[in-house]
Design a protein around this motif. Structure first.
Motif, PDB file in Angstrom:
ATOM      1  N   ASN A   1       5.970   8.749  -2.059  1.00 60.88           N
ATOM      2  CA  ASN A   1       5.951   7.324  -2.398  1.00 60.88           C
ATOM      3  C   ASN A   1       6.199   6.500  -1.128  1.00 60.88           C
ATOM      4  O   ASN A   1       6.512   7.035  -0.062  1.00 60.88           O
ATOM      5  CB  ASN A   1       6.942   7.000  -3.523  1.00 60.88           C
ATOM      6  CG  ASN A   1       8.392   7.187  -3.126  1.00 60.88           C
ATOM      7  OD1 ASN A   1       8.749   7.168  -1.955  1.00 60.88           O
ATOM      8  ND2 ASN A   1       9.252   7.359  -4.120  1.00 60.88           N
TER       9      ASN A   1
ATOM     10  N   ILE B   1      12.554  -1.480  -1.428  1.00 61.76           N
ATOM     11  CA  ILE B   1      11.429  -1.070  -2.267  1.00 61.76           C
ATOM     12  C   ILE B   1      11.866   0.014  -3.255  1.00 61.76           C
ATOM     13  O   ILE B   1      11.534  -0.045  -4.450  1.00 61.76           O
ATOM     14  CB  ILE B   1      10.242  -0.586  -1.405  1.00 61.76           C
ATOM     15  CG1 ILE B   1       9.647  -1.751  -0.623  1.00 61.76           C
ATOM     16  CG2 ILE B   1       9.173   0.075  -2.268  1.00 61.76           C
ATOM     17  CD1 ILE B   1       8.642  -1.330   0.446  1.00 61.76           C
TER      18      ILE B   1
ATOM     19  N   SER C   1      14.228  -1.699  -5.938  1.00 64.76           N
ATOM     20  CA  SER C   1      13.607  -2.750  -6.754  1.00 64.76           C
ATOM     21  C   SER C   1      12.458  -2.228  -7.614  1.00 64.76           C
ATOM     22  O   SER C   1      12.167  -2.802  -8.653  1.00 64.76           O
ATOM     23  CB  SER C   1      13.114  -3.892  -5.868  1.00 64.76           C
ATOM     24  OG  SER C   1      12.031  -3.482  -5.066  1.00 64.76           O
ATOM     25  N   ARG C   2      11.820  -1.149  -7.197  1.00 60.82           N
ATOM     26  CA  ARG C   2      10.676  -0.619  -7.954  1.00 60.82           C
ATOM     27  C   ARG C   2      10.994   0.695  -8.659  1.00 60.82           C
ATOM     28  O   ARG C   2      10.078   1.353  -9.164  1.00 60.82           O
ATOM     29  CB  ARG C   2       9.479  -0.433  -7.026  1.00 60.82           C
ATOM     30  CG  ARG C   2       9.006  -1.762  -6.451  1.00 60.82           C
ATOM     31  CD  ARG C   2       7.738  -1.621  -5.701  1.00 60.82           C
ATOM     32  NE  ARG C   2       7.357  -2.906  -5.129  1.00 60.82           N
ATOM     33  CZ  ARG C   2       6.420  -3.065  -4.243  1.00 60.82           C
ATOM     34  NH1 ARG C   2       5.751  -2.013  -3.802  1.00 60.82           N
ATOM     35  NH2 ARG C   2       6.140  -4.243  -3.771  1.00 60.82           N
TER      36      ARG C   2
ATOM     37  N   LEU D   1      11.915   3.564  -7.368  1.00 61.60           N
ATOM     38  CA  LEU D   1      11.294   4.679  -6.654  1.00 61.60           C
ATOM     39  C   LEU D   1      12.303   5.549  -5.912  1.00 61.60           C
ATOM     40  O   LEU D   1      11.947   6.235  -4.955  1.00 61.60           O
ATOM     41  CB  LEU D   1      10.241   4.136  -5.676  1.00 61.60           C
ATOM     42  CG  LEU D   1       9.060   3.403  -6.314  1.00 61.60           C
ATOM     43  CD1 LEU D   1       8.166   2.783  -5.238  1.00 61.60           C
ATOM     44  CD2 LEU D   1       8.259   4.339  -7.208  1.00 61.60           C
TER      45      LEU D   1
END
Length: 180
Positions: free
Chosen positions: A4, A49, A52-53, A55
Motif C-alpha cells: 500500500n 495516510i 486516516s485511510r 491502511l
C-alpha cells in the motif's frame, strides 16, 4: 503481498538512506540535510495516510520505525565520522536507538502488539532534526543543543517504557503474530 502507499513511502525512506550517505560523503552536507528532511516528510505523510485511510498494516508497523531509526543512525554515523559531533554523543544516541530497534523486534517476533509512538517521541524526533540542522549549518552551541536533545530522548524513552509497563500494554495480536 500487496504494497500500500504508506508502506511504499517507508520503503522509499529506506532507499533514501544510501542516497543521504552518498550526498553527504561527496561533500554536499547541506544537500544531504535536504534528503534527510525529505525522508522526514515522507514519514509524516505515510503516518497520516495510514491512519486516516485505515491502511495500518503489520508490515508498516515494522518498516516505518525501522526506516526512521536506520536513517537517524546513518545521519549520526556520518556526523561523528566527519567529526561534526563527538563520539560520546553518537554512542549515547546509538545505545538508545539500537535499544529501541531491539525492543521493536521483540514486539514483532513475539507476536506482541506494537506500541505506537506518543507525542513525546514525536517531539523528540522534531528536536533531533533541529539538532542535526544546527550541526550541519554550524550554529553556535549546536553540539550542546544535541546533548540536551539526547538527555530529553532518554527521558522520553523512560517515560514511554513506564507507560507501557503501567498500562499493561504488550497484549497478543489475536493470539499470534501479526500477518503481513
Amino acid at each position: 503481498m500487496k504494497m500500500n502507499l504508506p508502506n511504499a513511502l517507508s520503503v522509499l525512506r529506506l532507499a533514501m538512506i544510501p542516497l543521504y550517505a552518498a550526498v553527504f560523503w561527496t561533500g554536499h552536507v547541506k544537500l544531504a540535510f535536504l534528503v534527510l528532511l525529505a525522508a522526514g516528510l515522507t514519514d509524516v505523510l505515510d503516518g497520516y495516510i495510514a491512519r486516516s485511510r485505515g491502511l495500518v498494516t503489520g508490515l508498516g508497523t515494522v518498516l516505518d520505525p525501522l526506516a526512521d531509526k536506520l536513517m537517524m543512525i546513518t545521519v549520526m554515523l556520518s556526523l561523528v565520522l566527519s567529526k561534526m559531533i563527538p563520539w560520546a554523543a553518537a554512542v549515547v544516541f546509538f545505545v538508545r536507538d539500537v535499544g529501541m530497534i531491539v525492543g521493536g523486534m521483540y514486539f514483532h517476533f513475539t507476536g506482541k502488539k506494537p506500541v505506537p509512538a506518543n507525542g513525546l517521541g514525536k517531539l523528540t524526533t522534531v528536536l533531533l532534526y533541529a539538532a542535526v540542522l544546527a550541526i550541519i549549518f554550524d550554529w553556535p552551541y549546536a553540539v550542546w543543543y544535541l546533548w540536551g536533545v539526547l538527555v530529553f530522548a532518554f527521558f522520553t524513552t523512560i517515560m514511554y517504557m513506564r507507560s507501557i509497563r503501567g498500562s499493561g500494554r504488550m497484549p497478543q495480536v489475536k493470539g499470534k503474530r501479526a500477518h503481513f
